[in-house]
Design an enzyme around this catalytic site. Sequence first.
Site, PDB file in Angstrom:
ATOM      1  N   HIS A 308      13.362   7.299 -28.978  1.00 60.77           N
ATOM      2  CA  HIS A 308      13.703   6.571 -30.206  1.00 60.77           C
ATOM      3  C   HIS A 308      13.157   5.160 -30.124  1.00 60.77           C
ATOM      4  O   HIS A 308      13.138   4.575 -29.032  1.00 60.77           O
ATOM      5  CB  HIS A 308      15.234   6.526 -30.417  1.00 60.77           C
ATOM      6  CG  HIS A 308      15.594   6.228 -31.822  1.00 60.77           C
ATOM      7  ND1 HIS A 308      15.699   4.942 -32.291  1.00 60.77           N
ATOM      8  CD2 HIS A 308      15.824   7.047 -32.868  1.00 60.77           C
ATOM      9  CE1 HIS A 308      15.998   4.996 -33.581  1.00 60.77           C
ATOM     10  NE2 HIS A 308      16.071   6.260 -33.956  1.00 60.77           N
ATOM     11  N   ASP A 366      18.088  14.358 -33.792  1.00 59.97           N
ATOM     12  CA  ASP A 366      17.378  15.538 -34.285  1.00 59.97           C
ATOM     13  C   ASP A 366      17.353  16.681 -33.289  1.00 59.97           C
ATOM     14  O   ASP A 366      17.081  17.817 -33.647  1.00 59.97           O
ATOM     15  CB  ASP A 366      15.939  15.165 -34.659  1.00 59.97           C
ATOM     16  CG  ASP A 366      15.922  14.328 -35.912  1.00 59.97           C
ATOM     17  OD1 ASP A 366      16.746  14.600 -36.790  1.00 59.97           O
ATOM     18  OD2 ASP A 366      15.104  13.408 -36.003  1.00 59.97           O
TER      19      ASP A 366
HETATM   20  N1  CMC Z   1       7.795  12.948 -25.412  1.00 55.11           N
HETATM   21  C1  CMC Z   1       6.959  12.440 -24.452  1.00 55.11           C
HETATM   22  N2  CMC Z   1       6.670  11.140 -24.338  1.00 55.11           N
HETATM   23  C2  CMC Z   1       7.214  10.289 -25.223  1.00 55.11           C
HETATM   24  C3  CMC Z   1       8.090  10.732 -26.242  1.00 55.11           C
HETATM   25  C4  CMC Z   1       8.371  12.113 -26.317  1.00 55.11           C
HETATM   26  N3  CMC Z   1       9.192  12.584 -27.274  1.00 55.11           N
HETATM   27  N4  CMC Z   1       8.493   9.691 -26.978  1.00 55.11           N
HETATM   28  C5  CMC Z   1       7.894   8.603 -26.447  1.00 55.11           C
HETATM   29  N5  CMC Z   1       7.124   8.973 -25.369  1.00 55.11           N
HETATM   30  C6  CMC Z   1       6.379   8.069 -24.497  1.00 55.11           C
HETATM   31  C7  CMC Z   1       5.101   7.583 -25.183  1.00 55.11           C
HETATM   32  O1  CMC Z   1       4.010   8.419 -24.899  1.00 55.11           O
HETATM   33  C8  CMC Z   1       4.948   6.207 -24.622  1.00 55.11           C
HETATM   34  O2  CMC Z   1       4.384   6.313 -23.337  1.00 55.11           O
HETATM   35  P1  CMC Z   1       3.433   5.128 -22.782  1.00 55.11           P
HETATM   36  O3  CMC Z   1       4.304   3.924 -22.626  1.00 55.11           O
HETATM   37  O4  CMC Z   1       2.941   5.664 -21.450  1.00 55.11           O
HETATM   38  O5  CMC Z   1       2.331   4.940 -23.780  1.00 55.11           O
HETATM   39  C9  CMC Z   1       6.391   5.714 -24.434  1.00 55.11           C
HETATM   40  O6  CMC Z   1       7.171   6.898 -24.292  1.00 55.11           O
HETATM   41  C10 CMC Z   1       6.920   4.902 -25.618  1.00 55.11           C
HETATM   42  O7  CMC Z   1       6.717   5.667 -26.807  1.00 55.11           O
HETATM   43  P2  CMC Z   1       6.227   5.068 -28.201  1.00 55.11           P
HETATM   44  O8  CMC Z   1       5.569   6.129 -28.994  1.00 55.11           O
HETATM   45  O9  CMC Z   1       5.455   3.803 -27.956  1.00 55.11           O
HETATM   46  O10 CMC Z   1       7.636   4.677 -28.828  1.00 55.11           O
HETATM   47  P3  CMC Z   1       7.937   4.479 -30.349  1.00 55.11           P
HETATM   48  O11 CMC Z   1       9.106   3.586 -30.406  1.00 55.11           O
HETATM   49  O12 CMC Z   1       6.706   4.053 -31.079  1.00 55.11           O
HETATM   50  O13 CMC Z   1       8.273   5.958 -30.862  1.00 55.11           O
HETATM   51  C11 CMC Z   1       9.412   7.927 -31.495  1.00 55.11           C
HETATM   52  C12 CMC Z   1       9.544   6.448 -31.057  1.00 55.11           C
HETATM   53  C13 CMC Z   1      10.770   8.441 -31.940  1.00 55.11           C
HETATM   54  C14 CMC Z   1       8.431   8.032 -32.679  1.00 55.11           C
HETATM   55  C15 CMC Z   1       8.875   8.749 -30.282  1.00 55.11           C
HETATM   56  O14 CMC Z   1       9.797   8.680 -29.210  1.00 55.11           O
HETATM   57  C16 CMC Z   1       8.597  10.193 -30.647  1.00 55.11           C
HETATM   58  O15 CMC Z   1       7.488  10.501 -31.148  1.00 55.11           O
HETATM   59  N6  CMC Z   1       9.588  11.122 -30.438  1.00 55.11           N
HETATM   60  C17 CMC Z   1       9.460  12.493 -30.853  1.00 55.11           C
HETATM   61  C18 CMC Z   1       9.749  12.606 -32.335  1.00 55.11           C
HETATM   62  C19 CMC Z   1      11.228  12.461 -32.659  1.00 55.11           C
HETATM   63  O16 CMC Z   1      12.083  13.073 -32.033  1.00 55.11           O
HETATM   64  N7  CMC Z   1      11.508  11.676 -33.709  1.00 55.11           N
HETATM   65  C20 CMC Z   1      12.876  11.516 -34.209  1.00 55.11           C
HETATM   66  C21 CMC Z   1      13.402  10.121 -34.080  1.00 55.11           C
HETATM   67  S1  CMC Z   1      15.173  10.045 -34.410  1.00 55.11           S
HETATM   68  C22 CMC Z   1      15.318  10.420 -36.088  1.00 55.11           C
HETATM   69  C23 CMC Z   1      14.767   9.386 -36.988  1.00 55.11           C
HETATM   70  O17 CMC Z   1      15.189   8.226 -36.899  1.00 55.11           O
HETATM   71  O18 CMC Z   1      13.939   9.734 -37.835  1.00 55.11           O
END
Ligand code: CMC
Length: 431
Positions: A308, A366
Amino acid sequence: MAESTKTATLTIDGQDYELPIYSPTAGPDVIDIRKLYGQAGVFTYDPGFTSTASTDSTITFIDGGKGELLHRGYPIDQLAEKSHYLEVCYLLLYGELPSAAKLEEFESLVTHHTMLHEQMMNFFRGFRRDAHPMAIMVGVVGAMSAFYHDSTDINDPHQREVATIRLIAKMPTVAAMAYKYHIGQPFVYPRNDLDYASNFLNMCFSVPAEKYEVNPVLSRAMDRIFTLHADHEQNASTSTVRLASSSGANPFACIAAGIACLWGPAHGGANQACLEMLEEIGSVDRIPEFIERAKDKNDPFRLMGFGHRVYKNFDPRATVMKESADEVLDLLGIENNPKLQVAKALEKQALEDPYFKEKKLFPNVDFYSGIILEAMGFPTSMFTPIFALARTVGWISQWSEQLADPQLKIGRPRQLYKGETSRDYVDIENR
Ligand code: CMC
């Protein structure tokens, strides 16, 4: 906006610029950069808004470190346990918990606005039979501005109030009808003798040929799912609604924009993507392979339902949702569901994995909501529409708060341009 008590100094090419700092009632201080371009001729750069407050707000507060989510100051776990969705709607909209009389009046108002304009049925029927219910929702909610002209004037407080009630009341009907159309069953009209969640379940699962009794445990679980998704401060879809509304667009158009943004798998679409992922994993022995893929930087695969932007220890909504999942699965006696087995083992293995520990990735709301919704009988394509109907109150509360702000300006981000500078047009024969 509160008075600034502190300032930050920014030095550019030896020149100092004093920037006011505001302290919120909770959360980090914010540096006011609104006059920076005028004074220093520079923009700030923050794609993804990771350090930018786009607005001030009094509705919802999240402390990602503590795993705290407050609506108007009330913790989400208390609301999920002691309150119910329509009361939370009232709280989000009007700022305080209602008295018994106010709540009754509000519930009655919402209940008496659940029907859709009959001509809207023709609009539904214009979609392809296999259309995704989210595609139908984006279209139908946008089209509500064509059916409810008398609540599109954003400068009239009465019309704003009517649009608010209409959206909260009609969204379950729109979502249920999108579903019925998608599966080829007749539309089921709303029933005023049922509460909000039971009415939605009835519109989704009853058919004219048979009597349908709403199970109170399922209705309570449905209401909880609505409550847990009601608002989440300035997330992508809410910011989309605020940006659309900043131009003066009508409320139905703004909410349709929010629904479109919610659809993406990184946001509301994650619940559908998560269940599809559990299906793809298929069995517990394949989990390590998927965990390795999620960790591989060269593979775009991510564990859906994990991680998240704001919560970095746990998602308080997920804690309640997990309890609800146990209740529903227990009631329905489906403990041995293969997807559930995979989900439980995946959660355990990912939480023990150093990569997920180090990056503070844990199941979000989710991860569990899809499991409950599937157990209730919803297909995966309905997961995000349910999120959209629940989030409508959050969107509309934030929309309403924004419109009441006398300092409202159209949202207009700047950019860091990296393209070609001015060059002369080249005639086609010379390219
Ligand atoms: N699986 C594997 N690696 C992950 C995941 C994941 N689900 N989420 C984040 N990472 C890694 C990412 O690759 C990055 O690694 P690095 O630092 O080596 O580049 C690190 O963790 C930080 O991730 P980020 O993408 O920079 O973080 P963000 O804040 O931009 O993204 C997120 C948050 C929710 C989009 C992401 O965690 C994700 O894509 N999760 C899966 C989709 C998901 O479950 N979304 C629902 C969110 S809750 C409901 C809502 O509010 O809509």
